[in-house]
Design a protein around this motif. Structure first.
Motif, PDB file in Angstrom:
ATOM      1  N   ARG A 253       8.928  -4.612  -6.582  1.00 57.66           N
ATOM      2  CA  ARG A 253       9.192  -6.047  -6.780  1.00 57.66           C
ATOM      3  C   ARG A 253      10.546  -6.303  -7.426  1.00 57.66           C
ATOM      4  O   ARG A 253      11.241  -7.253  -7.078  1.00 57.66           O
ATOM      5  CB  ARG A 253       8.111  -6.672  -7.683  1.00 57.66           C
ATOM      6  N   GLN A 254      10.912  -5.438  -8.387  1.00 57.55           N
ATOM      7  CA  GLN A 254      12.136  -5.709  -9.141  1.00 57.55           C
ATOM      8  C   GLN A 254      13.394  -5.187  -8.467  1.00 57.55           C
ATOM      9  O   GLN A 254      14.490  -5.637  -8.776  1.00 57.55           O
ATOM     10  CB  GLN A 254      12.025  -5.109 -10.548  1.00 57.55           C
ATOM     11  N   LEU A 255      13.248  -4.218  -7.552  1.00 58.84           N
ATOM     12  CA  LEU A 255      14.467  -3.659  -6.970  1.00 58.84           C
ATOM     13  C   LEU A 255      14.362  -3.268  -5.501  1.00 58.84           C
ATOM     14  O   LEU A 255      15.175  -3.705  -4.683  1.00 58.84           O
ATOM     15  CB  LEU A 255      14.918  -2.428  -7.787  1.00 58.84           C
ATOM     16  N   LEU A 256      13.358  -2.457  -5.155  1.00 62.30           N
ATOM     17  CA  LEU A 256      13.408  -1.830  -3.831  1.00 62.30           C
ATOM     18  C   LEU A 256      13.244  -2.825  -2.695  1.00 62.30           C
ATOM     19  O   LEU A 256      13.825  -2.655  -1.632  1.00 62.30           O
ATOM     20  CB  LEU A 256      12.350  -0.724  -3.746  1.00 62.30           C
ATOM     21  N   ALA A 257      12.456  -3.870  -2.919  1.00 60.85           N
ATOM     22  CA  ALA A 257      12.265  -4.887  -1.886  1.00 60.85           C
ATOM     23  C   ALA A 257      12.734  -6.234  -2.406  1.00 60.85           C
ATOM     24  O   ALA A 257      12.648  -6.510  -3.595  1.00 60.85           O
ATOM     25  CB  ALA A 257      10.793  -4.974  -1.506  1.00 60.85           C
ATOM     26  N   ASN A 258      13.267  -7.036  -1.520  1.00 59.67           N
ATOM     27  CA  ASN A 258      13.539  -8.440  -1.847  1.00 59.67           C
ATOM     28  C   ASN A 258      12.381  -9.234  -1.254  1.00 59.67           C
ATOM     29  O   ASN A 258      12.316  -9.421  -0.035  1.00 59.67           O
ATOM     30  CB  ASN A 258      14.877  -8.873  -1.243  1.00 59.67           C
TER      31      ASN A 258
ATOM     32  N   LEU B 123      10.835  -5.998   7.019  1.00 65.83           N
ATOM     33  CA  LEU B 123      11.047  -7.446   7.023  1.00 65.83           C
ATOM     34  C   LEU B 123       9.719  -8.149   7.257  1.00 65.83           C
ATOM     35  O   LEU B 123       8.879  -7.681   8.024  1.00 65.83           O
ATOM     36  CB  LEU B 123      12.022  -7.831   8.138  1.00 65.83           C
TER      37      LEU B 123
ATOM     38  N   VAL C  77      11.599 -12.128  -0.989  1.00 66.22           N
ATOM     39  CA  VAL C  77      11.859 -13.356  -0.223  1.00 66.22           C
ATOM     40  C   VAL C  77      11.790 -13.045   1.277  1.00 66.22           C
ATOM     41  O   VAL C  77      11.307 -13.850   2.080  1.00 66.22           O
ATOM     42  CB  VAL C  77      13.255 -13.932  -0.569  1.00 66.22           C
ATOM     43  N   ILE C  78      12.266 -11.858   1.638  1.00 69.75           N
ATOM     44  CA  ILE C  78      12.372 -11.528   3.068  1.00 69.75           C
ATOM     45  C   ILE C  78      11.622 -10.254   3.457  1.00 69.75           C
ATOM     46  O   ILE C  78      11.456  -9.981   4.646  1.00 69.75           O
ATOM     47  CB  ILE C  78      13.865 -11.347   3.480  1.00 69.75           C
TER      48      ILE C  78
ATOM     49  N   LYS D 179      13.209   0.176   5.843  1.00 70.32           N
ATOM     50  CA  LYS D 179      13.728   1.237   4.977  1.00 70.32           C
ATOM     51  C   LYS D 179      12.575   2.093   4.469  1.00 70.32           C
ATOM     52  O   LYS D 179      11.474   1.595   4.242  1.00 70.32           O
ATOM     53  CB  LYS D 179      14.437   0.635   3.756  1.00 70.32           C
TER      54      LYS D 179
END
Lengths: 222, 76
Positions: free
Chosen positions: B60-65, B9, B67-68, B40
């Motif tokens: 960028r596209q999946l493993l992490a969001n 985070l 925004v947060i 994670k």
């Protein structure tokens, strides 16, 4: 008007949404499986339902947002197709980039499942046209990850642009500025954590959610 | 080739899970724990030819969001 409800593995409010749409449109919605690459011809409104798509793996809504059908939904939304996302549907729409911010684990860590007061912040949207600005309605929530987060700059911008459609009338899950529902910049996409489809007839204990569907169908169905 | 991707985070984003773990450590009698942030770890087997750009794209596209969350890629 033709409507469609998206169905992911793990969706569990898809049929509730279908009933709400059928009630107000008089037409059976198309149920569209996540593996489809296109929306049915002539669909004028898409609803993304609540539930636990893909078991909430990775992050709530994350895998669903990358499913084949969502590419079609995003493409449609970017061309002005009205899209309503409820609960997990809201999470899917943020993960798909149609709405800003993210929905995180509830601040109190508990799954929250109860009726909540919801204040209509912006009654000028096609989703809220049948409500009065400032009106408080009661609609249930049922979620674990409803804690809305965006940075302060984004929140200021969203508020300044009238993008907050609904706010909680009390602290429900720790959401930034009590945001419960948001629209996109063009106004054709709404995501909200509470479940309007669970309050459409008297037997539900109230009908406060029904006007959302009635107003929406009137606004987009002409 | 094995790659480890750590997703955490962003600073300033509240972590109620980390806070609950922190409390649980305290109730087990571990003293001096100042803070806990939960994250994670992904262990991914990729072709040796996988580029940094491709790994970055996966994050960028999946493993992490983003925004947060922040992410860190470690090639083993």
């Amino acid at each position: 008007m033709k409507t469609a409800v998206i169905v992911f593995p793990g969706s569990n409010c898809d049929r509730d949404l279908a009933v709400a749409l059928r009630e107000v449109t008089g037409t059976e919605p198309a149920m569209v499986w996540h593996g489809e690459t296109d929306l049915p011809e002539g669909v004028g409104l898409v609803a993304v339902p609540g539930g636990f798509s893909y078991g909430d793996y990775l992050r709530s809504g994350a895998i669903a947002a990358r499913s084949p059908v969502m590419r079609a939904v995003v493409e449609g939304a970017n061309k002005g197709l009205p899209v309503l996302g409820v609960c997990n549907g809201f999470q899917v729409l943020t993960e798909a980039g149609l709405l800003p911010g993210a929905l995180m684990r509830n601040a109190g860590l508990n799954f929250v499942c109860r009726d909540v007061p919801l204040v209509v912040d912006n009654a000028q949207t096609s989703f809220t046209a049948r409500y009065e600005a400032g009106e408080t309605i009661r609609v249930p929530v049922a979620h674990h990850d409803g804690n809305y987060f965006a940075d302060a700059e984004t929140l200021d911008r969203l508020e300044g642009e009238g993008r907050v459609a609904f706010r909680y009338g009390e602290d429900v899950n720790g959401s930034a500025r009590n945001i419960a529902g948001l629209i996109n910049a063009a106004g054709n996409v709404l995501g909200m954590m509470p479940h309007p489809e669970r309050r459409i007839e008297g037997a539900h204990g109230g009908t406060d959610g029904r006007r959302l569907f009635e107003g929406l169908v009137e606004a987009v169905g002409a | 080739m094995k790659v480890r991707i750590f997703v955490t985070l962003k600073p300033g984003v509240l972590d109620p899970q980390g806070r609950a773990i922190h409390h649980a450590l305290g109730s087990l009698g571990f003293e001096g724990v100042d803070d806990v942030r939960a994250g994670k770890l992904f262990e991914i087997e990729v072709a040796d030819t996988t580029t940094d750009e491709q790994l970055d794209g996966m994050c960028r596209q999946l493993l992490a969001n983003t925004v947060i969350e922040n992410y860190r890629i470690e090639r083993l």
